[in-house]
Design a protein around this motif. Sequence first.
Motif, PDB file in Angstrom:
ATOM      1  N   THR A  28      89.872  36.874 -44.093  1.00 16.76           N
ATOM      2  CA  THR A  28      90.557  36.052 -45.095  1.00 16.76           C
ATOM      3  C   THR A  28      90.391  36.609 -46.500  1.00 16.76           C
ATOM      4  O   THR A  28      91.015  36.109 -47.434  1.00 16.76           O
ATOM      5  N   MET A  29      89.562  37.632 -46.649  1.00 13.04           N
ATOM      6  CA  MET A  29      89.289  38.202 -47.962  1.00 13.04           C
ATOM      7  C   MET A  29      90.068  39.500 -48.140  1.00 13.04           C
ATOM      8  O   MET A  29      89.914  40.429 -47.365  1.00 13.04           O
ATOM      9  N   PRO A  30      90.918  39.585 -49.165  1.00 16.13           N
ATOM     10  CA  PRO A  30      91.707  40.805 -49.352  1.00 16.13           C
ATOM     11  C   PRO A  30      90.842  41.976 -49.821  1.00 16.13           C
ATOM     12  O   PRO A  30      89.807  41.778 -50.458  1.00 16.13           O
ATOM     13  N   GLU A  31      91.258  43.178 -49.507  1.00 13.41           N
ATOM     14  CA  GLU A  31      90.573  44.364 -50.001  1.00 13.41           C
ATOM     15  C   GLU A  31      91.168  44.740 -51.356  1.00 13.41           C
ATOM     16  O   GLU A  31      92.378  44.940 -51.474  1.00 13.41           O
ATOM     17  N   LEU A  32      90.300  44.814 -52.358  1.00 11.58           N
ATOM     18  CA  LEU A  32      90.740  45.137 -53.718  1.00 11.58           C
ATOM     19  C   LEU A  32      89.975  46.342 -54.230  1.00 11.58           C
ATOM     20  O   LEU A  32      88.783  46.492 -53.967  1.00 11.58           O
ATOM     21  N   ARG A  33      90.656  47.180 -55.007  1.00 14.13           N
ATOM     22  CA  ARG A  33      90.035  48.334 -55.643  1.00 14.13           C
ATOM     23  C   ARG A  33      90.397  48.294 -57.126  1.00 14.13           C
ATOM     24  O   ARG A  33      91.555  48.485 -57.499  1.00 14.13           O
ATOM     25  N   TRP A  34      89.414  48.016 -57.947  1.00 17.22           N
ATOM     26  CA  TRP A  34      89.619  47.946 -59.391  1.00 17.22           C
ATOM     27  C   TRP A  34      88.942  49.126 -60.074  1.00 17.22           C
ATOM     28  O   TRP A  34      88.027  49.740 -59.528  1.00 17.22           O
ATOM     29  N   ARG A  35      89.393  49.381 -61.314  1.00  9.69           N
ATOM     30  CA  ARG A  35      88.732  50.372 -62.164  1.00  9.69           C
ATOM     31  C   ARG A  35      88.171  49.676 -63.400  1.00  9.69           C
ATOM     32  O   ARG A  35      88.848  48.838 -64.012  1.00  9.69           O
ATOM     33  N   MET A  36      86.936  50.012 -63.740  1.00  9.51           N
ATOM     34  CA  MET A  36      86.282  49.478 -64.929  1.00  9.51           C
ATOM     35  C   MET A  36      85.982  50.634 -65.884  1.00  9.51           C
ATOM     36  O   MET A  36      85.277  51.572 -65.533  1.00  9.51           O
ATOM     37  N   ALA A  37      86.516  50.563 -67.093  1.00 11.17           N
ATOM     38  CA  ALA A  37      86.202  51.544 -68.127  1.00 11.17           C
ATOM     39  C   ALA A  37      85.057  50.996 -68.978  1.00 11.17           C
ATOM     40  O   ALA A  37      85.113  49.861 -69.445  1.00 11.17           O
ATOM     41  N   SER A  38      84.021  51.785 -69.171  1.00 12.14           N
ATOM     42  CA  SER A  38      82.897  51.392 -70.018  1.00 12.14           C
ATOM     43  C   SER A  38      83.084  51.968 -71.418  1.00 12.14           C
ATOM     44  O   SER A  38      83.708  53.022 -71.593  1.00 12.14           O
ATOM     45  N   SER A  39      82.553  51.294 -72.405  1.00  8.90           N
ATOM     46  CA  SER A  39      82.534  51.826 -73.774  1.00  8.90           C
ATOM     47  C   SER A  39      81.263  52.605 -74.056  1.00  8.90           C
ATOM     48  O   SER A  39      81.030  53.019 -75.196  1.00  8.90           O
ATOM     49  N   PHE A  40      80.447  52.844 -73.002  1.00 10.16           N
ATOM     50  CA  PHE A  40      79.125  53.425 -73.203  1.00 10.16           C
ATOM     51  C   PHE A  40      78.938  54.702 -72.397  1.00 10.16           C
ATOM     52  O   PHE A  40      79.570  54.885 -71.354  1.00 10.16           O
ATOM     53  N   PRO A  41      78.037  55.577 -72.877  1.00  9.74           N
ATOM     54  CA  PRO A  41      77.780  56.825 -72.143  1.00  9.74           C
ATOM     55  C   PRO A  41      76.962  56.582 -70.886  1.00  9.74           C
ATOM     56  O   PRO A  41      76.112  55.695 -70.831  1.00  9.74           O
ATOM     57  N   LYS A  42      77.213  57.408 -69.886  1.00  8.89           N
ATOM     58  CA  LYS A  42      76.552  57.259 -68.594  1.00  8.89           C
ATOM     59  C   LYS A  42      75.044  57.504 -68.680  1.00  8.89           C
ATOM     60  O   LYS A  42      74.277  57.045 -67.828  1.00  8.89           O
ATOM     61  N   LEU A 257      93.168  36.645 -58.459  1.00  7.53           N
ATOM     62  CA  LEU A 257      92.009  36.703 -57.564  1.00  7.53           C
ATOM     63  C   LEU A 257      91.845  35.411 -56.765  1.00  7.53           C
ATOM     64  O   LEU A 257      92.056  34.312 -57.295  1.00  7.53           O
ATOM     65  N   PRO A 258      91.422  35.515 -55.510  1.00  5.48           N
ATOM     66  CA  PRO A 258      91.016  34.304 -54.780  1.00  5.48           C
ATOM     67  C   PRO A 258      89.846  33.646 -55.508  1.00  5.48           C
ATOM     68  O   PRO A 258      89.068  34.313 -56.199  1.00  5.48           O
ATOM     69  N   ALA A 259      89.720  32.355 -55.320  1.00  3.13           N
ATOM     70  CA  ALA A 259      88.667  31.612 -56.012  1.00  3.13           C
ATOM     71  C   ALA A 259      87.281  32.198 -55.732  1.00  3.13           C
ATOM     72  O   ALA A 259      86.424  32.265 -56.629  1.00  3.13           O
ATOM     73  N   ILE A 260      87.050  32.645 -54.501  1.00  2.00           N
ATOM     74  CA  ILE A 260      85.737  33.176 -54.147  1.00  2.00           C
ATOM     75  C   ILE A 260      85.446  34.477 -54.895  1.00  2.00           C
ATOM     76  O   ILE A 260      84.304  34.768 -55.267  1.00  2.00           O
ATOM     77  N   TYR A 261      86.474  35.276 -55.183  1.00  5.99           N
ATOM     78  CA  TYR A 261      86.284  36.513 -55.933  1.00  5.99           C
ATOM     79  C   TYR A 261      86.033  36.214 -57.417  1.00  5.99           C
ATOM     80  O   TYR A 261      85.274  36.921 -58.082  1.00  5.99           O
ATOM     81  N   LYS A 262      86.692  35.195 -57.930  1.00  8.39           N
ATOM     82  CA  LYS A 262      86.431  34.803 -59.320  1.00  8.39           C
ATOM     83  C   LYS A 262      84.976  34.381 -59.486  1.00  8.39           C
ATOM     84  O   LYS A 262      84.295  34.776 -60.441  1.00  8.39           O
ATOM     85  N   GLU A 263      84.496  33.577 -58.541  1.00  8.74           N
ATOM     86  CA  GLU A 263      83.106  33.124 -58.615  1.00  8.74           C
ATOM     87  C   GLU A 263      82.151  34.290 -58.405  1.00  8.74           C
ATOM     88  O   GLU A 263      81.072  34.342 -59.007  1.00  8.74           O
ATOM     89  N   THR A 264      82.539  35.234 -57.569  1.00  8.59           N
ATOM     90  CA  THR A 264      81.712  36.425 -57.358  1.00  8.59           C
ATOM     91  C   THR A 264      81.574  37.217 -58.652  1.00  8.59           C
ATOM     92  O   THR A 264      80.479  37.656 -59.017  1.00  8.59           O
ATOM     93  N   LEU A 265      82.677  37.403 -59.371  1.00  7.98           N
ATOM     94  CA  LEU A 265      82.637  38.111 -60.654  1.00  7.98           C
ATOM     95  C   LEU A 265      81.762  37.372 -61.659  1.00  7.98           C
ATOM     96  O   LEU A 265      80.942  37.978 -62.355  1.00  7.98           O
ATOM     97  N   ASN A 266      81.935  36.059 -61.733  1.00 13.14           N
ATOM     98  CA  ASN A 266      81.120  35.258 -62.653  1.00 13.14           C
ATOM     99  C   ASN A 266      79.644  35.374 -62.319  1.00 13.14           C
ATOM    100  O   ASN A 266      78.801  35.543 -63.212  1.00 13.14           O
ATOM    101  N   SER A 267      79.323  35.290 -61.043  1.00 10.25           N
ATOM    102  CA  SER A 267      77.930  35.383 -60.611  1.00 10.25           C
ATOM    103  C   SER A 267      77.348  36.751 -60.919  1.00 10.25           C
ATOM    104  O   SER A 267      76.215  36.869 -61.403  1.00 10.25           O
ATOM    105  N   ALA A 268      78.114  37.808 -60.640  1.00  8.02           N
ATOM    106  CA  ALA A 268      77.636  39.166 -60.904  1.00  8.02           C
ATOM    107  C   ALA A 268      77.408  39.393 -62.392  1.00  8.02           C
ATOM    108  O   ALA A 268      76.436  40.057 -62.799  1.00  8.02           O
ATOM    109  N   CYS A 269      78.270  38.847 -63.221  1.00  6.88           N
ATOM    110  CA  CYS A 269      78.123  38.998 -64.676  1.00  6.88           C
ATOM    111  C   CYS A 269      76.899  38.242 -65.199  1.00  6.88           C
ATOM    112  O   CYS A 269      76.161  38.746 -66.053  1.00  6.88           O
TER     113      CYS A 269
END
Length: 374
Positions: A28-42, A257-269
């Motif tokens: 029931t969970m879709p596969e998503l691939r996102w890209r995140m650009a950082s403003s900071f050096p690795k 985003l599905p609700a569960i993915y939104k909550e996952t992002l919030n939790s991870a942050c």
Amino acid sequence: MNRRRFVAGAPLAAAAATTLAAPAIAQTMPELRWRMASSFPKSLDTIYGAGEHVAKRVAALTDNKFQIRTFAAGEIVPAFGTVDAVQQGTIECAHTASYYFVGKDPTFAFDGTVPFGMNFRQLNAWLNAGGGHEVMREFFEGYNIVSLQAGNTGAQMGGWFRKEIRNVEDLKGLKFRIGGFAGNVIQKLGAVPQQIAGGDIYASLERGTIDAAEWIGPYDDEKLGFNRVAPFYYYPGWWEGGLNLSLHINKAKYDELPAIYKETLNSACRDATIETMAKYDAQNPPALRRLLANGTQLRPFPRDVMQACYRATFELYDETAAANPRFKKVYDHFKAFRDTQLQWFRVAENSYDSFVYLMQAQEQQAPAGGQPRR
């Protein structure tokens, strides 16, 4: 019925049921691939690492169904180009400090930090329990962005200087790499603010293109090598009592985003915020000791410099609020909360801290086997 066969097969049946249940949920969970650009050096495992932490937690919590690939500053988007990239949907999200974008609108600074504002705990309270996220959400909607709190550096240092700062006059003409709204403040006092990405500061300071630079604090500053090209290390960073880091997400992508993915992002942050603050608090003290042992000259900003900066800051707030209704709406809300926080912290937190610091200093000064001075 063969009782032995039934009992022997029971664990296998339970295991089979468990095996069947997991994919049913995962499907029931879709596969998503996102890209995140950082403003900071690795190279900075703390501040860049906060973005990586978000990505790793999201993958772990979704059984790798939702994956975010993190890119360092300049790899796919320039350090200060992330708002445009997220707003336009070029990338799904970015890990950054919102105050980098005060040139677009000074209101961005409240999502990061502002001079003589609030410390980490106070800002965290404003954002999460004091209505801060709500007033900022309305502002960010104008940029097609959802902003989530994703890290904090705590109170920062005042930066590295090639020459001593003895009074306010020494600020005039000073080319100073400084982030956010504070650049406008020091410009008001005659300095020349410079906005330079973290990975480019060292070269500018070494060549003498700039006279001074602030970044974060001992741990990161030591990694970037500033002590090798500027001997004087000033404190406090009056413009950064607790820099909030943010995950900027394209609003259309977030809404999909599905609700569960939104909550996952919030939790991870939220997890990244705690993790990053803990790392800085653990790593800054030993880094400062190493810097001092290697010849760094630690200096407090002179009192008249601090007072002049304080006055200029609040004059500038009033001027900006009078000209920018978006800034005024957030500033009024922010300042009212800040004032009550300062009253409370002065009674409990600061009085406790001040006493403990005083006693520690007295104990360190007491002769061996003697009693601390009272």
